[in-house]
Design a protein around this motif. Structure first.
Motif, PDB file in Angstrom:
ATOM      1  N   THR A 157      85.606 -17.103 -28.503  1.00 15.55           N
ATOM      2  CA  THR A 157      87.017 -16.408 -28.783  1.00 15.55           C
ATOM      3  C   THR A 157      86.685 -15.917 -29.786  1.00 15.55           C
ATOM      4  OG1 THR A 157      87.661 -18.601 -30.485  1.00 15.55           O
ATOM      5  CG2 THR A 157      88.364 -17.929 -28.244  1.00 15.55           C
ATOM      6  N   ASP A 158      87.285 -14.708 -30.522  1.00 14.29           N
ATOM      7  CA  ASP A 158      87.315 -14.333 -32.012  1.00 14.29           C
ATOM      8  C   ASP A 158      87.129 -15.728 -33.203  1.00 14.29           C
ATOM      9  OD1 ASP A 158      87.928 -12.080 -30.256  1.00 14.29           O
ATOM     10  OD2 ASP A 158      89.047 -11.444 -31.616  1.00 14.29           O
ATOM     11  N   GLU A 159      87.952 -16.217 -32.881  1.00  9.77           N
ATOM     12  CA  GLU A 159      88.034 -16.971 -33.549  1.00  9.77           C
ATOM     13  C   GLU A 159      86.518 -18.129 -34.380  1.00  9.77           C
ATOM     14  OE1 GLU A 159      91.644 -15.954 -32.945  1.00  9.77           O
ATOM     15  OE2 GLU A 159      90.649 -16.883 -31.297  1.00  9.77           O
ATOM     16  N   GLN A 160      85.990 -18.162 -33.305  1.00  8.41           N
ATOM     17  CA  GLN A 160      85.148 -19.812 -32.700  1.00  8.41           C
ATOM     18  C   GLN A 160      83.741 -18.461 -33.801  1.00  8.41           C
ATOM     19  OE1 GLN A 160      85.175 -20.323 -28.623  1.00  8.41           O
ATOM     20  NE2 GLN A 160      84.350 -22.362 -29.582  1.00  8.41           N
ATOM     21  N   TRP A 161      83.858 -17.059 -33.343  1.00  7.80           N
ATOM     22  CA  TRP A 161      82.646 -16.132 -33.791  1.00  7.80           C
ATOM     23  C   TRP A 161      83.545 -15.950 -35.131  1.00  7.80           C
ATOM     24  CZ3 TRP A 161      78.404 -13.486 -32.182  1.00  7.80           C
ATOM     25  CH2 TRP A 161      78.376 -13.143 -30.708  1.00  7.80           C
ATOM     26  N   PHE A 162      84.732 -16.038 -35.930  1.00  7.33           N
ATOM     27  CA  PHE A 162      84.017 -15.227 -37.765  1.00  7.33           C
ATOM     28  C   PHE A 162      83.925 -16.923 -37.858  1.00  7.33           C
ATOM     29  CE2 PHE A 162      87.754 -12.384 -35.900  1.00  7.33           C
ATOM     30  CZ  PHE A 162      87.082 -11.166 -36.677  1.00  7.33           C
ATOM     31  N   ARG A 163      84.459 -18.020 -37.839  1.00  7.97           N
ATOM     32  CA  ARG A 163      83.821 -19.613 -37.608  1.00  7.97           C
ATOM     33  C   ARG A 163      82.403 -19.586 -38.599  1.00  7.97           C
ATOM     34  NH1 ARG A 163      86.323 -22.451 -34.771  1.00  7.97           N
ATOM     35  NH2 ARG A 163      84.813 -23.672 -33.655  1.00  7.97           N
ATOM     36  N   ILE A 164      82.040 -19.598 -36.986  1.00  5.99           N
ATOM     37  CA  ILE A 164      79.967 -19.716 -37.644  1.00  5.99           C
ATOM     38  C   ILE A 164      79.758 -18.711 -38.374  1.00  5.99           C
ATOM     39  CG2 ILE A 164      79.202 -18.351 -35.450  1.00  5.99           C
ATOM     40  CD1 ILE A 164      78.096 -20.989 -34.330  1.00  5.99           C
ATOM     41  N   PHE A 165      80.331 -17.155 -38.242  1.00  2.00           N
ATOM     42  CA  PHE A 165      79.340 -16.615 -39.171  1.00  2.00           C
ATOM     43  C   PHE A 165      80.159 -17.044 -40.594  1.00  2.00           C
ATOM     44  CE2 PHE A 165      77.945 -14.003 -36.610  1.00  2.00           C
ATOM     45  CZ  PHE A 165      76.911 -12.925 -36.948  1.00  2.00           C
ATOM     46  N   GLU A 166      81.243 -17.164 -40.567  1.00  2.00           N
ATOM     47  CA  GLU A 166      81.334 -18.038 -42.336  1.00  2.00           C
ATOM     48  C   GLU A 166      81.327 -18.980 -42.919  1.00  2.00           C
ATOM     49  OE1 GLU A 166      84.570 -17.238 -44.383  1.00  2.00           O
ATOM     50  OE2 GLU A 166      85.051 -15.416 -43.671  1.00  2.00           O
ATOM     51  N   THR A 167      80.084 -20.128 -41.756  1.00  2.00           N
ATOM     52  CA  THR A 167      79.794 -20.984 -42.005  1.00  2.00           C
ATOM     53  C   THR A 167      78.146 -20.619 -42.711  1.00  2.00           C
ATOM     54  OG1 THR A 167      81.144 -22.314 -40.946  1.00  2.00           O
ATOM     55  CG2 THR A 167      79.340 -23.330 -41.464  1.00  2.00           C
ATOM     56  N   ASN A 168      77.269 -19.910 -41.279  1.00  2.00           N
ATOM     57  CA  ASN A 168      76.057 -19.799 -41.124  1.00  2.00           C
ATOM     58  C   ASN A 168      75.536 -18.585 -42.101  1.00  2.00           C
ATOM     59  OD1 ASN A 168      76.428 -21.785 -39.319  1.00  2.00           O
ATOM     60  ND2 ASN A 168      75.287 -20.997 -37.446  1.00  2.00           N
ATOM     61  N   VAL A 169      76.580 -17.737 -41.831  1.00  2.54           N
ATOM     62  CA  VAL A 169      76.507 -15.936 -42.843  1.00  2.54           C
ATOM     63  C   VAL A 169      76.411 -15.804 -44.314  1.00  2.54           C
ATOM     64  CG1 VAL A 169      75.920 -13.842 -42.434  1.00  2.54           C
ATOM     65  CG2 VAL A 169      75.917 -15.429 -40.122  1.00  2.54           C
ATOM     66  N   MET A 170      77.904 -16.505 -44.548  1.00  5.19           N
ATOM     67  CA  MET A 170      78.801 -15.655 -45.036  1.00  5.19           C
ATOM     68  C   MET A 170      78.825 -17.025 -46.394  1.00  5.19           C
ATOM     69  SD  MET A 170      79.424 -12.640 -44.810  1.00  5.19           S
ATOM     70  CE  MET A 170      80.204 -12.219 -46.855  1.00  5.19           C
TER      71      MET A 170
END
Length: 264
Positions: A102-115
């Motif tokens: 989902t979009d939410e999963q994409w955003f969550r993983i990028f917030e955690t791993n990248v941002m």
């Protein structure tokens, strides 16, 4: 070669267990002061207590913060203090087929791993540049090079982390501040070790036999034919943090047992 990090202060995110804890131990063993990070205060405090017991007199402190959000990173920065070595180890992982992410999963993983890495580097690198010495090290994955089908969002986040490592090195061009990423493969963390030992006993085989099965199943190109240890990953990180590694920057350095079938 004797690595001496005395006089330096390292931040290691997600360092109450696994690779992060091994890195914290390696930094302390080399003489650095270390900021340990976990999400839950009781877990962070327990890790700090264990490290103080293992390294009496060492400069180790704990900061509990969830780095998967802007506010969490800001809270961490407020409490952590200055550092000239930043190890971006925090990350999340999940297996989901592409069409189900989902979009939410994409955003969550990028917030955690990248941002998280971006926000921390944005805060700490200016101080390193002002001192003309510093290290930014991001823990990436072979999945960032060989994008996996069943966890594509994870793999792409690690690709972004590798690109960030190179970009930060370009930003520090001509200085004594380096930025590198560590490309990690199958690794024997505490949870993985417990699972393998339990399954090995059930099957009446050795831990090494199960490691070889796991390597053959998940990464058949892997040359080591076993899981790397957290300490083996940490050894690379401690070296890259050292003065001896001053000519290594902008690189994606592998500790993945030769599973990526390319020379460079």
């Amino acid at each position: 070669m004797k690595i001496d990090l005395s006089g330096h202060r390292a931040i290691v995110t997600a360092s109450t267990s696994g690779i992060g804890l091994a890195i914290a131990k390696g930094m302390l063993n080399a003489g650095a002061d270390v900021v340990v990070n976990g999400r839950r205060p009781e877990v962070t405090e327990a890790a700090v207590a264990d490290l103080k017991r293992l390294f009496p007199g060492s400069g180790v402190v704990g900061v509990s913060a969830d780095l998967s959000s802007k506010d969490g990173v800001a809270h961490f920065i407020e409490l952590a203090g200055d550092a000239d070595i930043l190890v971006n180890n925090v990350g999340m992982y999940e297996r989901v087929e592409f069409f189900d992410i989902t979009d939410e999963q994409w955003f969550r993983i990028f917030e955690t791993n990248v941002m998280s890495a971006i926000r921390l580097a944005r805060h700490y690198m200016p101080g390193m540049l002002a001192k003309n010495w510093g290290r930014v090290i991001s823990i990436a994955s072979e999945s960032g090079v060989t994008t996996p089908r069943d966890r594509m969002h994870y793999g792409i986040s690690k690709t972004a982390l590798i690109a960030l490592g190179r970009g930060l090195a370009e930003t520090a061009k001509g200085t004594s501040v380096t930025s590198n990423s560590i490309v990690v493969g199958l690794t024997m963390t505490e949870n993985v070790e417990r699972e393998i030992e339990a399954n090995a006993q059930k099957q009446g085989v050795t831990s090494l036999d199960l490691q070889r099965q796991a390597a053959a199943h998940h990464r058949p190109t892997q040359l080591l034919q076993r899981l790397a240890t957290s300490e083996e990953v940490a050894n690379m990180v401690v070296y890259i943090a050292s003065h001896q590694a001053s000519a290594t920057t902008g690189a994606a350095l592998r500790v993945e047992g030769g599973g990526i079938s390319s020379i460079l």
